[in-house]
Design a protein around this motif. Structure first.
Motif, short mmCIF file in Angstrom:
data_model
loop_
_atom_site.label_atom_id
_atom_site.label_comp_id
_atom_site.label_asym_id
_atom_site.label_seq_id
_atom_site.Cartn_x
_atom_site.Cartn_y
_atom_site.Cartn_z
N ILE A 25 -32.53 21.65 -6.18
CA ILE A 25 -33.70 21.46 -5.31
C ILE A 25 -34.81 20.86 -6.17
CG2 ILE A 25 -35.37 22.51 -3.74
CD1 ILE A 25 -33.49 24.83 -3.29
N GLU A 26 -35.33 19.72 -5.74
CA GLU A 26 -36.43 19.08 -6.46
C GLU A 26 -37.60 18.90 -5.49
OE1 GLU A 26 -36.29 17.50 -9.63
OE2 GLU A 26 -34.20 18.06 -10.03
N THR A 27 -38.81 19.02 -6.01
CA THR A 27 -39.98 18.69 -5.19
C THR A 27 -40.75 17.58 -5.88
OG1 THR A 27 -41.44 20.29 -6.26
CG2 THR A 27 -40.16 21.07 -4.38
N ASP A 28 -41.57 16.89 -5.11
CA ASP A 28 -42.39 15.81 -5.65
C ASP A 28 -43.61 15.62 -4.74
OD1 ASP A 28 -43.16 13.79 -7.34
OD2 ASP A 28 -41.39 12.54 -7.02
N THR A 29 -44.48 14.70 -5.14
CA THR A 29 -45.65 14.37 -4.33
C THR A 29 -45.66 12.87 -4.09
OG1 THR A 29 -46.90 16.18 -5.33
CG2 THR A 29 -48.18 14.47 -4.25
N ILE A 50 -25.96 25.13 -2.78
CA ILE A 50 -27.14 24.32 -3.10
C ILE A 50 -27.06 24.04 -4.60
CG2 ILE A 50 -29.65 24.30 -3.27
CD1 ILE A 50 -29.68 25.99 -0.68
N GLU A 71 -29.70 26.31 4.65
CA GLU A 71 -29.27 27.71 4.80
C GLU A 71 -28.27 27.87 5.95
OE1 GLU A 71 -29.99 30.66 3.09
OE2 GLU A 71 -30.64 29.26 1.54
N SER A 101 -46.31 16.51 0.02
CA SER A 101 -45.21 17.05 -0.79
C SER A 101 -43.88 16.66 -0.18
CB SER A 101 -45.28 18.58 -0.83
OG SER A 101 -46.49 19.00 -1.39
N VAL A 127 -35.06 23.31 4.51
CA VAL A 127 -34.53 24.56 3.95
C VAL A 127 -33.70 25.30 5.01
CG1 VAL A 127 -35.15 26.82 2.99
CG2 VAL A 127 -36.38 24.77 2.23
N ASP A 128 -34.21 25.37 6.24
CA ASP A 128 -33.42 25.98 7.33
C ASP A 128 -32.06 25.28 7.47
OD1 ASP A 128 -35.43 27.75 8.06
OD2 ASP A 128 -36.17 26.52 9.71
N ALA A 169 -41.96 19.22 7.55
CA ALA A 169 -40.51 19.22 7.76
C ALA A 169 -39.76 19.87 6.60
CB ALA A 169 -40.01 17.80 7.98
N ILE A 170 -40.47 20.17 5.51
CA ILE A 170 -39.83 20.82 4.36
C ILE A 170 -39.17 22.14 4.77
CG2 ILE A 170 -40.36 22.04 2.19
CD1 ILE A 170 -42.29 19.70 1.53
N SER A 171 -39.87 22.93 5.58
CA SER A 171 -39.30 24.21 6.04
C SER A 171 -38.01 23.98 6.81
CB SER A 171 -40.29 24.95 6.95
OG SER A 171 -41.56 25.00 6.38
N GLY A 198 -43.83 17.02 3.92
CA GLY A 198 -44.82 17.72 4.73
C GLY A 198 -44.23 18.94 5.42
N ILE A 216 -39.37 17.24 -0.60
CA ILE A 216 -38.29 18.07 -1.15
C ILE A 216 -36.97 17.31 -1.04
CG2 ILE A 216 -37.58 19.33 0.94
CD1 ILE A 216 -37.67 21.94 -0.83
#
Lengths: 91, 91
Positions: A64-68, A61, A49, A81, A45-46, A40-42, A38, A83
């Motif tokens: 990176i995988e994403t899923d639902t 890195i 980085e 979503s 990534v922060d 928290a994905i951003s 949800g 990550i």
């Protein structure tokens, strides 16, 4: 080296998760996986980085995988979503 | 096929960006790149997941890259994370 090298990123300050990653690497983990869903994905990534730009510049890195995921609650089913970001020293 | 196959994900409803991707693919683009920064990163991931799970099941996430951009404003410089998600039919 911990058996579980996963850091779950939630609603806390980003530096909480940055420190968790740095600690795991300094304790000997080859790789750390950041997981979030949800909004928290951003923040995941922060975290990745900031770790590689400010604390551990030889970390990369690797994946990176994403899923639902389906979430069941009293109102029925909804989708969220996710990550997974794998950080490591690579080859 | 458009010259520019980039969809910038911002603060609008996620379905706005889903439709933009589906339209580009239906008009003949081989790949579409979703770009977002800051809090919109989660929405870019949602967009990619919804497109491939609900609208274009033969589309795959070919690549995900993250980066950090510097933003200059009257208070000085701050950093923002960015994401680029490449969707395409792959090999």
């Amino acid at each position: 080296m911990g058996v579980d090298n996963v850091v779950y990123v939630g609603r806390k300050e980003v530096m909480t998760y940055v420190l968790a990653v740095v600690t795991q690497i300094n304790e000997g983990s080859e790789e750390v996986i950041l997981k979030a869903r949800g909004r928290a994905i951003s923040r995941a990534v922060d975290t990745a980085e900031i770790v590689k730009n400010r604390f551990l510049p030889d970390l990369k890195i690797l994946d990176i995988e994403t899923d639902t995921e389906k979430i069941e609650d009293e109102d029925g089913t909804s989708n969220v979503s996710t990550i997974s970001i794998t950080l490591g020293k690579g080859k």
